[in-house]
Design a protein around this motif. Structure first.
Motif, PDB file in Angstrom:
ATOM      1  N   GLN B 190      21.613  36.636  33.951  1.00 48.08           N
ATOM      2  CA  GLN B 190      21.790  37.152  35.313  1.00 48.08           C
ATOM      3  C   GLN B 190      21.197  36.234  36.371  1.00 48.08           C
ATOM      4  O   GLN B 190      21.405  36.445  37.556  1.00 48.08           O
ATOM      5  CB  GLN B 190      21.075  38.514  35.445  1.00 48.08           C
ATOM      6  CG  GLN B 190      21.298  39.487  34.297  1.00 48.08           C
ATOM      7  CD  GLN B 190      22.657  40.125  34.350  1.00 48.08           C
ATOM      8  OE1 GLN B 190      23.318  40.059  35.374  1.00 48.08           O
ATOM      9  NE2 GLN B 190      23.085  40.713  33.251  1.00 48.08           N
ATOM     10  N   ALA B 191      20.402  35.247  35.932  1.00 50.04           N
ATOM     11  CA  ALA B 191      19.621  34.471  36.897  1.00 50.04           C
ATOM     12  C   ALA B 191      20.269  33.126  37.203  1.00 50.04           C
ATOM     13  O   ALA B 191      20.996  32.569  36.387  1.00 50.04           O
ATOM     14  CB  ALA B 191      18.217  34.251  36.355  1.00 50.04           C
ATOM     15  N   GLN B 192      19.986  32.635  38.386  1.00 50.35           N
ATOM     16  CA  GLN B 192      20.487  31.322  38.792  1.00 50.35           C
ATOM     17  C   GLN B 192      19.495  30.206  38.471  1.00 50.35           C
ATOM     18  O   GLN B 192      19.822  29.029  38.580  1.00 50.35           O
ATOM     19  CB  GLN B 192      20.784  31.293  40.292  1.00 50.35           C
ATOM     20  CG  GLN B 192      22.067  32.018  40.700  1.00 50.35           C
ATOM     21  CD  GLN B 192      21.961  33.512  40.564  1.00 50.35           C
ATOM     22  OE1 GLN B 192      20.949  34.099  40.941  1.00 50.35           O
ATOM     23  NE2 GLN B 192      23.000  34.147  40.027  1.00 50.35           N
ATOM     24  N   ALA B 193      18.292  30.595  38.091  1.00 47.79           N
ATOM     25  CA  ALA B 193      17.291  29.607  37.695  1.00 47.79           C
ATOM     26  C   ALA B 193      16.276  30.285  36.796  1.00 47.79           C
ATOM     27  O   ALA B 193      16.037  31.492  36.921  1.00 47.79           O
ATOM     28  CB  ALA B 193      16.581  29.013  38.917  1.00 47.79           C
ATOM     29  N   VAL B 194      15.714  29.532  35.886  1.00 48.37           N
ATOM     30  CA  VAL B 194      14.742  30.077  34.941  1.00 48.37           C
ATOM     31  C   VAL B 194      13.528  29.164  34.921  1.00 48.37           C
ATOM     32  O   VAL B 194      13.668  27.935  34.925  1.00 48.37           O
ATOM     33  CB  VAL B 194      15.330  30.165  33.514  1.00 48.37           C
ATOM     34  CG1 VAL B 194      14.359  30.891  32.587  1.00 48.37           C
ATOM     35  CG2 VAL B 194      16.670  30.866  33.524  1.00 48.37           C
ATOM     36  N   LEU B 195      12.351  29.753  34.893  1.00 48.64           N
ATOM     37  CA  LEU B 195      11.106  28.980  34.796  1.00 48.64           C
ATOM     38  C   LEU B 195      10.375  29.455  33.547  1.00 48.64           C
ATOM     39  O   LEU B 195      10.110  30.647  33.392  1.00 48.64           O
ATOM     40  CB  LEU B 195      10.239  29.209  36.045  1.00 48.64           C
ATOM     41  CG  LEU B 195       8.873  28.527  36.066  1.00 48.64           C
ATOM     42  CD1 LEU B 195       9.049  27.002  36.071  1.00 48.64           C
ATOM     43  CD2 LEU B 195       8.070  28.961  37.292  1.00 48.64           C
ATOM     44  N   VAL B 196      10.079  28.523  32.669  1.00 53.22           N
ATOM     45  CA  VAL B 196       9.409  28.881  31.416  1.00 53.22           C
ATOM     46  C   VAL B 196       8.142  28.056  31.262  1.00 53.22           C
ATOM     47  O   VAL B 196       7.883  27.118  32.018  1.00 53.22           O
ATOM     48  CB  VAL B 196      10.337  28.667  30.205  1.00 53.22           C
ATOM     49  CG1 VAL B 196      11.510  29.625  30.257  1.00 53.22           C
ATOM     50  CG2 VAL B 196      10.827  27.234  30.140  1.00 53.22           C
ATOM     51  N   ALA B 197       7.382  28.425  30.216  1.00 56.03           N
ATOM     52  CA  ALA B 197       6.044  27.852  30.089  1.00 56.03           C
ATOM     53  C   ALA B 197       6.052  26.421  29.576  1.00 56.03           C
ATOM     54  O   ALA B 197       5.198  25.625  29.952  1.00 56.03           O
ATOM     55  CB  ALA B 197       5.192  28.730  29.173  1.00 56.03           C
ATOM     56  N   ASP B 198       6.988  26.100  28.668  1.00 59.85           N
ATOM     57  CA  ASP B 198       6.965  24.748  28.096  1.00 59.85           C
ATOM     58  C   ASP B 198       8.372  24.349  27.686  1.00 59.85           C
ATOM     59  O   ASP B 198       9.316  25.151  27.733  1.00 59.85           O
ATOM     60  CB  ASP B 198       5.998  24.678  26.902  1.00 59.85           C
ATOM     61  CG  ASP B 198       6.306  25.727  25.847  1.00 59.85           C
ATOM     62  OD1 ASP B 198       5.361  26.407  25.405  1.00 59.85           O
ATOM     63  OD2 ASP B 198       7.498  25.890  25.482  1.00 59.85           O
ATOM     64  N   SER B 199       8.489  23.118  27.241  1.00 61.48           N
ATOM     65  CA  SER B 199       9.825  22.582  26.952  1.00 61.48           C
ATOM     66  C   SER B 199      10.442  23.239  25.724  1.00 61.48           C
ATOM     67  O   SER B 199      11.663  23.381  25.626  1.00 61.48           O
ATOM     68  CB  SER B 199       9.754  21.060  26.768  1.00 61.48           C
ATOM     69  OG  SER B 199       8.774  20.748  25.792  1.00 61.48           O
ATOM     70  N   LEU B 200       9.597  23.686  24.787  1.00 61.13           N
ATOM     71  CA  LEU B 200      10.140  24.382  23.611  1.00 61.13           C
ATOM     72  C   LEU B 200      10.820  25.677  24.045  1.00 61.13           C
ATOM     73  O   LEU B 200      11.910  26.009  23.599  1.00 61.13           O
ATOM     74  CB  LEU B 200       9.006  24.722  22.631  1.00 61.13           C
ATOM     75  CG  LEU B 200       8.604  23.617  21.655  1.00 61.13           C
ATOM     76  CD1 LEU B 200       7.450  24.073  20.794  1.00 61.13           C
ATOM     77  CD2 LEU B 200       9.793  23.197  20.784  1.00 61.13           C
ATOM     78  N   ALA B 201      10.143  26.381  24.926  1.00 59.10           N
ATOM     79  CA  ALA B 201      10.712  27.624  25.448  1.00 59.10           C
ATOM     80  C   ALA B 201      11.995  27.332  26.214  1.00 59.10           C
ATOM     81  O   ALA B 201      12.957  28.090  26.154  1.00 59.10           O
ATOM     82  CB  ALA B 201       9.695  28.324  26.351  1.00 59.10           C
ATOM     83  N   ALA B 202      12.002  26.213  26.930  1.00 60.69           N
ATOM     84  CA  ALA B 202      13.205  25.855  27.701  1.00 60.69           C
ATOM     85  C   ALA B 202      14.393  25.662  26.768  1.00 60.69           C
ATOM     86  O   ALA B 202      15.501  26.126  27.032  1.00 60.69           O
ATOM     87  CB  ALA B 202      12.945  24.584  28.513  1.00 60.69           C
ATOM     88  N   THR B 203      14.139  24.993  25.661  1.00 62.42           N
ATOM     89  CA  THR B 203      15.222  24.781  24.696  1.00 62.42           C
ATOM     90  C   THR B 203      15.685  26.102  24.107  1.00 62.42           C
ATOM     91  O   THR B 203      16.884  26.356  23.970  1.00 62.42           O
ATOM     92  CB  THR B 203      14.729  23.860  23.557  1.00 62.42           C
ATOM     93  OG1 THR B 203      14.221  22.652  24.127  1.00 62.42           O
ATOM     94  CG2 THR B 203      15.861  23.536  22.597  1.00 62.42           C
TER      95      THR B 203
END
Lengths: 287, 555
Positions: B190-203
């Motif tokens: 639902q989101a246009q942008a996501v902010l996560v804690a680290d690059s593993l989470a981003a993947t």
């Protein structure tokens, strides 16, 4: 509601009400079978519970097919009643399940929430107040707001159909949808006549709504008859008011609404061949 | 409380951000060394980077007793809203009427997600609360919505973002990504942008949700948002982004702001005779509206009518309008009675079919009853919750620019609640004055009222919500604020103020109703200690018997 009917009808009827383990909120009509042994289940409204009927269709079937019946019919039940976990617990253990098409008024729409009870009582969304559906309808109809009425009908049918479909999908045992009524699914609303909005039992269920759910069940049995109606009941005080009956000036009470004993027998007749088949563990429709 | 109206003489930041966080999330100073404090710190840092005003939105589904100390201090503010079924339901109806396509699509999507029917989803308390928050935000007009974590705050953010076409940033910590991948997929989608804690989470997020990796951002080592996120968000905040998003969906973006939020339909306004000066008395129960109405009704050429839209009256077909006139000849009686009966039937039908038309007819009849061609003042009493009955009432009033609004408020909120509780328990809402020296004919001696502290707290919040909404609704009207306490203490002076605003010559009168109880609140509460305990930590915690129960930040 069933206990309420027992109280009203006590002069003549003993519905043999019992508690079932795990269901604290209601009592059910006996005899309650040994639930550790095979049984079949019937679920629906007061029509299945068997108001004014000494020998319900469920009980008649049980005798005919020699398989006990667990009667989970309860006054005011809508399709969501059968979706309650504590009810599903027993339905899922049955050899097969007969789901009587219940009243459409016992459903949820955006201003009346019965998802918790699954019956004809619920929460007025506007006020948070809990009340009977009939009381809510009176207030709704009094507003004479045609668009709102149309929305009520449309959303209620939507929720009803969804709930019946969901029930059919969830049920693991073979399922039979039983239409037990004096009418076919066909009825039309004449908006200028408020009495036609709900329609005869099962209220609000019209052909398009019926078409949305009946095929989700494994089997369908239609029992359309008015045999035995009006049913002569007992004699009470002149012009007595006993909910669900009409009273002559001389106190003679009549049932003009709930399926009569004859209608119950007709339902048992219609269900028997299929139930015999299903009793033996067959799922498909018998030839 | 000016939730929606700009503070005079203050510089407004370039953007507005609404951040959805959970109920138990403590409100902490930006640099408090805790995980929650860091989250708030990040929000504030992001807001600063975007030159944005930040409003932290807390859903309030549960009991206010469950709120943390810091949240209790915010209870009753616009964005920590106690859930009132009537208000929530009205908000759902507003969104359904104003944004039908988006509403239907959203309801269907949620029905699929929670595996229930559309009507059941709409009726659910969670959806109702979320809709209420959305309407509030519609008034506040954010440029960006941020949600922290999953759960109810995420649901609220989703509903607000989709209905209002406001872009959204989801912030997820590692635990959320690991523990609830399905929820992450749904939420992130639902989101246009996501902010996560680290690059593993981003993947992981990109994998489970199929989100465009270019819009998944990773926090810096110190927990602060990366600079490229701020740039991306600046783009999202731009008004063009809303228009573009809405254009993709095939519709114009919904209007935001107080006018759009608190009016439901475009209304032509009341059509009133030229010599009419219309007014409306608004307020909560037990704020002196009846008293003031009676004082105005006794003025020359002023017609102050009663509660035209009281839901109880509507349900019982009771109409707060005077009969046209009494028969002057005995043989007129039956004809007039028939006429009045006919008129009553017409008015009752009109109230249901077209509330604005009822007001117009009532005012027209009042004017017709006045001789000559001079100005006539006509108005009626509208309690806050009456406006929930039918949006058309407020829509018509708001669209009538010449309407003068007399807004009564009772600053001693506790005394008001006590008065409500007593009137509700006894079902006696008005005490009439008797002929003997103004004393009431009905001596009202009563036992102390049992008070539910939680209910009282919610009532405080509910009334503040109403006050803000009505302030926003009538922001462009002439509004005369009248304090109940001033009306009691100096009725003549208050009447003079009102007369000066409306333009009539006042005459001193006695109100036909009187205050029903004493001023000593301590006498009225059966367990003051329990009540004070319930209010501890809130903005009303400084209550003592006899002192005004008003928030600390109010003058």
């Amino acid at each position: 509601m069933s206990d309420y009917y027992q109280e009203l009808d006590a002069p003549v009827f003993d519905y043999d009400m019992h508690r079932i383990a795990g269901i604290a909120t209601h009592r059910f009509r006996g005899p309650i079978p040994d639930l550790d042994k095979p049984y079949f289940a019937v679920v629906g409204g007061a029509q299945t519970m068997g108001r004014f009927v000494p020998h319900t269709y469920g009980q008649q079937l049980a005798e005919r097919i020699d398989l006990p019946c667990l009667n989970l019919g309860i006054g005011g039940a809508g399709p969501r009643f059968a979706l309650r976990p504590e009810i599903l617990h027993y339905l899922q253990r049955a050899r097969f399940v007969i789901v009587q098409a219940p009243a459409g008024r016992s459903a949820t729409w955006s201003l009346f929430d019965n998802t918790t009870t699954g019956r004809n009582s619920g929460r007025d969304v506007r006020t948070g107040r809990h009340l009977q559906a009939e009381e809510f309808f009176e207030e709704l109809f009094a507003r004479q707001d045609r668009p709102l009425l149309e929305r009520f009908v449309s959303e209620t049918r939507n929720d009803y159909a969804w709930s019946m479909q969901r029930l059919a999908q969830i049920l693991q045992p073979p399922s039979i949808m039983l239409w037990l009524s004096v009418r076919t699914p066909d009825y039309e609303i004449v908006w200028s006549r408020p009495g036609t909005v709900l329609g005869p039992y099962p209220q609000l269920v019209d052909r398009p709504t019926f078409e949305r759910f009946h095929e989700a069940f494994d089997h369908r049995v239609m029992c359309i008859t008015s045999a035995g109606l009006p049913q002569r009941l007992w004699r009470d005080a002149p012009n007595a008011t006993v909910a669900g009956t009409t009273c002559d000036p001389d106190g003679q009470l009549w049932n003009r609404y709930y399926p009569s004993p004859e209608m119950n027998t007709a339902a048992a007749d219609a269900l028997e061949p299929l139930c015999l088949h299903l009793r033996d563990g067959q799922r498909e429709t018998p030839p | 409380m000016a939730e929606f109206l700009p503070t005079p003489n203050s510089r407004r930041p370039s953007h507005r951000i609404a951040a959805f966080v959970g109920n138990v999330f403590p409100l902490a100073e930006p640099r408090t060394p805790s995980a929650e404090g860091d989250a708030y710190g990040r929000l504030h840092a992001l807001a600063e980077a975007l030159d944005a005003e930040l409003r932290v939105v807390h859903g309030c589904g549960g009991s206010p007793e469950g709120l943390s100390h810091e949240l209790r201090a915010r209870f009753g503010t616009g964005l920590l809203i106690p859930p009132d079924p009537g208000i929530c339901c009205n908000d759902v109806e507003h969104l359904r009427a104003c944004l039908p396509a988006a509403f239907d699509e959203l309801a269907a999507a949620f029905a699929g997600m929670v595996d229930d029917s559309v009507p059941a989803v709409i009726a659910s308390e969670a959806f109702q609360r979320a809709a209420s928050t959305t309407r509030w935000l519609r008034g506040w007009a954010p440029d960006l919505i941020i949600s922290l974590g999953l759960g109810e705050s995420s649901i609220h953010a989703t509903i607000a973002s989709r209905l209002l076409s406001v872009p959204r940033l989801t912030v997820l910590d590692a635990a959320a990504v690991d523990s609830a991948p399905h929820s992450v997929a749904t939420d992130v989608h639902q989101a246009q942008a996501v902010l996560v804690a680290d690059s593993l989470a981003a993947t992981a997020v990109a994998e489970v949700s199929g989100h465009n990796p270019a819009t998944v951002f990773v926090m810096a080592a110190n927990g602060s948002p990366p600079s490229e996120l701020a740039a991306h968000l600046r783009q999202l905040c731009a008004a063009s982004s809303r228009r573009a998003a809405a254009a993709i969906a095939g519709a114009a973006p919904p209007q935001l702001g107080p006018k759009a939020a608190f009016r439901t339909r475009v209304s032509p306004g009341l059509k009133l005779p030229a010599r009419c000066r219309p007014f409306v008395l608004i307020g909560a129960e037990r704020t002196g509206t009846t008293m003031l109405q009676s004082m105005l009704a006794q003025q020359t050429r002023v017609h102050a009518m009663g509660e035209l839209f009281n839901p109880r009256s509507i349900a019982k077909d009771i109409l707060a309008l005077p009969a046209r006139r009494e028969p002057s000849e005995p043989n007129e009686s039956s004809d007039l009675s028939a006429q009045q009966s006919q008129r009553r039937s017409e008015l009752l039908a009109l109230r249901k079919a077209n509330p604005a038309a009822l007001i117009e007819r009532a005012v027209t009849e009042a004017i017709a009853a006045e001789p000559g061609s001079g100005t006539v003042w006509a108005g009626f009493k509208l309690l806050y919750y009456h406006g929930l009955v039918d949006d058309r009432i407020l829509d018509a009033l708001a669209a009538t620019p010449e309407l003068v609004v007399i807004h009564l408020r009772r600053h001693d909120r506790l005394a008001r609640c006590i008065s409500m509780a007593r009137a509700d328990a006894s079902d006696r809402w008005i005490a009439k004055r008797g002929p003997e020296n103004g004393a009431s004919k009905n001596a009202h001696r009563a036992e102390p009222v049992p008070v539910d502290g939680r209910a009282m707290l919610e009532e405080f919040g509910r009334i503040e919500q109403f006050e803000s909404r009505y302030d926003a609704l009538f922001a462009e009207h002439t509004v005369l604020q009248v304090r109940y306490e001033d009306l009691l203490r100096e009725p003549t002076e208050q009447l003079r103020r009102i007369a000066a605003t409306l333009g009539f010559e006042p005459r001193e009168v006695e109100p036909t109703s009187r205050k029903m109880r004493s001023d000593d609140v301590g006498e009225d509460v059966d367990d003051l200690a329990a009540l004070k305990d319930a209010l501890r930590g809130t903005r009303w915690q400084d209550l003592t018997p006899g002192r005004l129960a008003k928030p600390k930040n109010e003058p």
